[in-house]
Each structure stands twice: as C-alpha cells, then as structure tokens.
Write an enzyme that holds these catalytic residues in place. Structure first.
Site, PDB file in Angstrom:
ATOM      1  N   ASP A 172     -32.463  15.762-113.799  1.00  0.00           N
ATOM      2  CA  ASP A 172     -31.580  16.929-113.804  1.00  0.00           C
ATOM      3  C   ASP A 172     -32.319  18.153-114.341  1.00  0.00           C
ATOM      4  O   ASP A 172     -32.419  19.189-113.675  1.00  0.00           O
ATOM      5  CB  ASP A 172     -30.332  16.628-114.662  1.00  0.00           C
ATOM      6  CG  ASP A 172     -29.328  17.767-114.632  1.00  0.00           C
ATOM      7  OD1 ASP A 172     -29.522  18.735-113.865  1.00  0.00           O
ATOM      8  OD2 ASP A 172     -28.340  17.705-115.379  1.00  0.00           O
ATOM      9  N   SER A 173     -32.875  18.020-115.540  1.00  0.00           N
ATOM     10  CA  SER A 173     -33.493  19.179-116.204  1.00  0.00           C
ATOM     11  C   SER A 173     -34.550  19.867-115.341  1.00  0.00           C
ATOM     12  O   SER A 173     -34.623  21.109-115.329  1.00  0.00           O
ATOM     13  CB  SER A 173     -34.114  18.752-117.539  1.00  0.00           C
ATOM     14  OG  SER A 173     -33.104  18.296-118.417  1.00  0.00           O
ATOM     15  N   HIS A 230     -32.823   6.913-117.321  1.00  0.00           N
ATOM     16  CA  HIS A 230     -32.254   8.253-117.534  1.00  0.00           C
ATOM     17  C   HIS A 230     -33.323   9.129-118.174  1.00  0.00           C
ATOM     18  O   HIS A 230     -34.404   8.671-118.525  1.00  0.00           O
ATOM     19  CB  HIS A 230     -31.028   8.149-118.446  1.00  0.00           C
ATOM     20  CG  HIS A 230     -29.811   7.657-117.735  1.00  0.00           C
ATOM     21  ND1 HIS A 230     -28.726   8.460-117.487  1.00  0.00           N
ATOM     22  CD2 HIS A 230     -29.536   6.455-117.189  1.00  0.00           C
ATOM     23  CE1 HIS A 230     -27.822   7.759-116.817  1.00  0.00           C
ATOM     24  NE2 HIS A 230     -28.283   6.537-116.622  1.00  0.00           N
ATOM     25  N   ASP A 240     -22.198  10.156-113.040  1.00  0.00           N
ATOM     26  CA  ASP A 240     -23.208  10.056-114.093  1.00  0.00           C
ATOM     27  C   ASP A 240     -22.511  10.056-115.458  1.00  0.00           C
ATOM     28  O   ASP A 240     -21.694  10.944-115.749  1.00  0.00           O
ATOM     29  CB  ASP A 240     -24.136  11.278-113.960  1.00  0.00           C
ATOM     30  CG  ASP A 240     -25.383  11.180-114.816  1.00  0.00           C
ATOM     31  OD1 ASP A 240     -25.801  10.047-115.124  1.00  0.00           O
ATOM     32  OD2 ASP A 240     -25.939  12.241-115.160  1.00  0.00           O
ATOM     33  N   HIS A 241     -22.823   9.092-116.290  1.00  0.00           N
ATOM     34  CA  HIS A 241     -22.280   9.029-117.665  1.00  0.00           C
ATOM     35  C   HIS A 241     -20.757   9.081-117.740  1.00  0.00           C
ATOM     36  O   HIS A 241     -20.199   9.847-118.537  1.00  0.00           O
ATOM     37  CB  HIS A 241     -22.880  10.141-118.542  1.00  0.00           C
ATOM     38  CG  HIS A 241     -24.330   9.994-118.788  1.00  0.00           C
ATOM     39  ND1 HIS A 241     -24.858   9.045-119.638  1.00  0.00           N
ATOM     40  CD2 HIS A 241     -25.392  10.649-118.265  1.00  0.00           C
ATOM     41  CE1 HIS A 241     -26.186   9.126-119.641  1.00  0.00           C
ATOM     42  NE2 HIS A 241     -26.537  10.093-118.804  1.00  0.00           N
ATOM     43  N   HIS A 284     -32.705  12.843-122.804  1.00  0.00           N
ATOM     44  CA  HIS A 284     -32.186  13.912-121.951  1.00  0.00           C
ATOM     45  C   HIS A 284     -32.700  15.287-122.381  1.00  0.00           C
ATOM     46  O   HIS A 284     -33.054  15.485-123.534  1.00  0.00           O
ATOM     47  CB  HIS A 284     -30.658  13.914-121.976  1.00  0.00           C
ATOM     48  CG  HIS A 284     -30.055  12.713-121.304  1.00  0.00           C
ATOM     49  ND1 HIS A 284     -29.556  11.641-121.991  1.00  0.00           N
ATOM     50  CD2 HIS A 284     -29.902  12.423-119.986  1.00  0.00           C
ATOM     51  CE1 HIS A 284     -29.104  10.744-121.130  1.00  0.00           C
ATOM     52  NE2 HIS A 284     -29.305  11.179-119.904  1.00  0.00           N
ATOM     53  N   GLY A 285     -32.715  16.212-121.428  1.00  0.00           N
ATOM     54  CA  GLY A 285     -33.036  17.598-121.749  1.00  0.00           C
ATOM     55  C   GLY A 285     -34.506  17.940-121.575  1.00  0.00           C
ATOM     56  O   GLY A 285     -35.287  17.152-121.019  1.00  0.00           O
ATOM     57  N   SER A 344     -36.873  13.641-116.471  1.00  0.00           N
ATOM     58  CA  SER A 344     -37.512  14.885-116.055  1.00  0.00           C
ATOM     59  C   SER A 344     -38.892  14.986-116.676  1.00  0.00           C
ATOM     60  O   SER A 344     -39.136  14.488-117.774  1.00  0.00           O
ATOM     61  CB  SER A 344     -36.659  16.092-116.480  1.00  0.00           C
ATOM     62  OG  SER A 344     -35.648  16.322-115.529  1.00  0.00           O
TER      63      SER A 344
HETATM   64  P1  13P Z   1     -33.177  14.794-117.610  1.00  0.00           P
HETATM   65  O1  13P Z   1     -32.517  15.659-118.639  1.00  0.00           O
HETATM   66  O2  13P Z   1     -34.488  14.264-118.128  1.00  0.00           O
HETATM   67  O3  13P Z   1     -33.311  15.464-116.309  1.00  0.00           O
HETATM   68  O4  13P Z   1     -32.243  13.496-117.405  1.00  0.00           O
HETATM   69  C1  13P Z   1     -31.143  13.533-116.532  1.00  0.00           C
HETATM   70  C2  13P Z   1     -30.268  12.321-116.668  1.00  0.00           C
HETATM   71  O5  13P Z   1     -30.602  11.306-117.225  1.00  0.00           O
HETATM   72  C3  13P Z   1     -28.918  12.415-116.065  1.00  0.00           C
HETATM   73  O6  13P Z   1     -28.153  11.279-116.336  1.00  0.00           O
HETATM   74  O1  G3H Z   2     -27.336  13.407-118.709  1.00  0.00           O
HETATM   75  C1  G3H Z   2     -26.810  14.486-118.522  1.00  0.00           C
HETATM   76  C2  G3H Z   2     -27.071  15.222-117.250  1.00  0.00           C
HETATM   77  O2  G3H Z   2     -28.253  15.975-117.349  1.00  0.00           O
HETATM   78  C3  G3H Z   2     -25.869  16.048-116.884  1.00  0.00           C
HETATM   79  O3  G3H Z   2     -25.717  17.125-117.758  1.00  0.00           O
HETATM   80  O4  G3H Z   2     -23.407  16.856-118.628  1.00  0.00           O
HETATM   81  O5  G3H Z   2     -24.559  19.083-118.675  1.00  0.00           O
HETATM   82  O6  G3H Z   2     -23.769  18.102-116.503  1.00  0.00           O
HETATM   83  P1  G3H Z   2     -24.268  17.838-117.904  1.00  0.00           P
HETATM   84 ZN    ZN Z   3     -28.480  10.375-118.228  1.00  0.00          ZN
END
Ligand code: 13P
Ligand code: G3H
Ligand code: ZN
Length: 313
Positions: free
Chosen positions: A260-261, A215, A84-85, A182-183, A218
């Site tokens: 993720d969040s 992306h 991821d990223h 994100h977040g 959440s």
């Molecule tokens: P969320 O923070 O909305 O869960 O997004 C996660 C994400 O895009 C990870 O790449």
């Molecule tokens: O986009 C980011 C994901 O939520 C991963 O987060 O870089 O804190 O592991 P992290």
């Molecule tokens: Zn992301």
C-alpha cells in the site's frame, strides 16, 4: 463468457507451486484501481485488490466493488476482491454480502483462543458463501489502521502455534509476522533490514502447501521519498523492506504480498512535483493522470521484479 471477480484459491495453488506470489494492492479510488489493473493487464498477471475498513468508509460500500467489477471487464484478468484487516465478524459478513471473494479477519491482537474463535466464526460464514478467509497470527510493528503497535510490542509468529491455528479455524491463508511492518518507516536508519526467513521456513515446514501472506511489504522507493522531500514534503528516514528479500519470500511459501505505502508514495510524490512545477494548473486530470501512470509503472516493476507473477494470469 461472462467474467467475474474470483477467489484467490486457484491463484495461491499456482503461486505456491510456481515459486511466485500474487500482489495484493490497497485501493481507495478509481485512479489507483486503474493504475494497478492496467499494469496487471500488460503483464498478464493475476492480482488481488484489497479494501481496508478505512477505504470502505472513504469511498462507501458500493463504489469500490463496482470499480473493481469495471476493472474485470476492462482487463479480462482473474481479479480477487479482498477485505484487508477486517476486525469484526459484522464487517467481514457485510463484505461477503457485498460480493467480496476474500476477507481477512485480523484478530491477531487478541489471545490465541479468542483469535481462533473469531476467525472460526468468519470462516463458517464465508465458506458457506464461497468466500475464502485470511487470518493472522503474530503482531506486526507499525500502524494498522488507527491502532498503533509499537516496535517493542511487535511479536514474531510462533511456528509451534500455526498448525493448531489453521486446523481449528479452517482459514485458507495465514499472515505471519517475520519482521515487516506497516507504513513508510519500517527499519531504523543505518540498520540493515533483515526478514526472519528462519521463522518462515519453520512455519512452512509445519504447513506444507499452505499459502502464507506477508503484510507490510512496501519497499519505500527512495526515488519517491526524494521526490516528496524535494517538493515541499518532509519524510526523512523512510525505509522499507528490501525487494530481493521479498523476491526470495515469494519463491518460498509466501503467496500474497501486501503493498500500500509504495503506491501512496508514488501518487503523492508525483502530485507534489506536479504542483511545484505547475502552480497555475487546476484541472484534476492533469495531476491524477500522471499519478495513475506512475502507479502503473511501479506495479509493473513489482510484478516482474518482486512477485514474479508476470504471465501467470
Ligand atoms: P505497507 O504499508 O508496507 O504497504 O503494507 C500494506 C499492508 O500490509 C496492507 O494490509
Ligand atoms: O494495513 C493497512 C493498509 O495500508 C490500509 O491502510 O487503513 O489507512 O486504509 P488504511
Ligand atoms: Zn496489513
């Protein structure tokens, strides 16, 4: 028959044609991997487990790969292991060499030409090794790893750019910016969250059959925000993407939805409540177990009600 980690190629073809999406859930430890993959098994859903550079630093480069291999053995499901990223060629190469079946090169903060050049470099190495590549065009608001993209800096993907980008890079899927971030703080409290479906439609018209990635998807379940706030936490104004809009996106060209969040909220809420109610307990299994169970229930809900990929394994 020996089972192994698979790429997302076939998953995305079926998802595109079937009007559903695959969940891509971030993983950092054993309990998170177990919660997600037990849910996928019960629902017979294909799944993508994704590792950020931060997660890879936290767990080291061996553990998460081996835990995901264990999940394949335990579930017998098609599971894709995705970076991821990824932000450099070297990181993407290292993950390809470690057995990841998919990598994201996120050069979305660079110029159009620099994004193309770096993405192309990753695609050449990855494809030579049977690995697929996700790229990104457009910038999401919010926190991506340590980089803070302020809401004003966020820019939606320009549909007129996508065809040239995909042709010149050879990427296998494309993450676009249509209003997610994100977040846990995605929209201003009191405003009505609305994704830009007009941009998604314009993009998919220009890239027929091509898998799109969302992306920052959440939904920030208020049940868990409340649980956190009722047990010593402080997260006022945490708001996510409405689940019905994600369901709609997954019927369209969106084949991968990143979450993720929501898992973090479920895990943290569960553990906060546990400690509040059991101040004398100090066996980690007593709180990691319920956290894993609630992650599982949350992922089942996503698979059935948001992604629509139940029964598609
Ligand atoms: P969320 O923070 O909305 O869960 O997004 C996660 C994400 O895009 C990870 O790449
Ligand atoms: O986009 C980011 C994901 O939520 C991963 O987060 O870089 O804190 O592991 P992290
Ligand atoms: Zn992301």
């Amino acid at each position: 028959m020996s089972m192994s980690i698979v790429t997302s190629k076939e998953m995305f073809e079926k998802a595109y044609n079937g009007g559903y999406a695959i969940g891509a859930f971030n993983v950092n430890n054993m309990e998170i991997i177990q919660g997600i993959t037990e849910a996928a098994k019960e629902c017979q859903a294909p799944v993508i487990l994704q590792v950020s550079s931060g997660a890879r630093k936290y767990a080291n480069r061996t553990y998460l790969v081996k835990l995901v291999e264990a999940a394949v053995i335990e579930t017998g499901l098609p599971i894709c292991l995705h970076l991821d990223h990824g932000d450099t060629f070297e990181l993407c190469k290292s993950c390809v060499d470690d057995g990841f079946t998919s990598v994201m090169i996120d050069a979305s903060s660079k110029s159009f030409e620099d994004n193309i050049a770096l993405t192309r470099q990753v695609v050449e190495y990855a494809h030579d090794h049977g690995v697929v590549v996700e790229a990104e065009l457009g910038t999401l608001a919010g926190v991506e790893d340590d980089v803070n993209v302020s809401a004003e800096d966020s820019s939606y993907t320009r549909p007129e750019d996508v065809q040239e980008f995909v042709e010149r890079t050879g990427c296998d899927s494309l993450a676009i910016a249509i209003g997610t971030s994100h977040g846990a703080y995605k929209f201003k409290p009191g405003t009505k969250p609305q994704l830009r479906f007009d941009i998604l439609e314009e993009v998919s018209k220009r890239l027929p059959g091509f898998p799109i990635v969302l992306h920052g998807s959440s939904s920030v379940p208020q049940e868990y925000v409340q649980m956190i706030n009722e047990h010593g936490g402080n997260m006022p104004g945490a708001i996510g993407v409405p689940e019905d809009q994600l369901r709609e996106a997954s019927r369209l060209a969106v084949c991968k939805i990143n979450i993720d969040s929501d898992l973090r909220l479920a895990m943290t809420g569960t553990i906060r409540k546990f400690f509040d109610e059991n101040p004398g307990e100090f066996d980690p299994r007593k709180y990691l177990g319920p956290a894993r169970e609630n992650i599982k229930q949350l992922v089942k809900h996503k698979i059935i009600n948001v992604l629509g990929c139940d029964g598609k394994a």
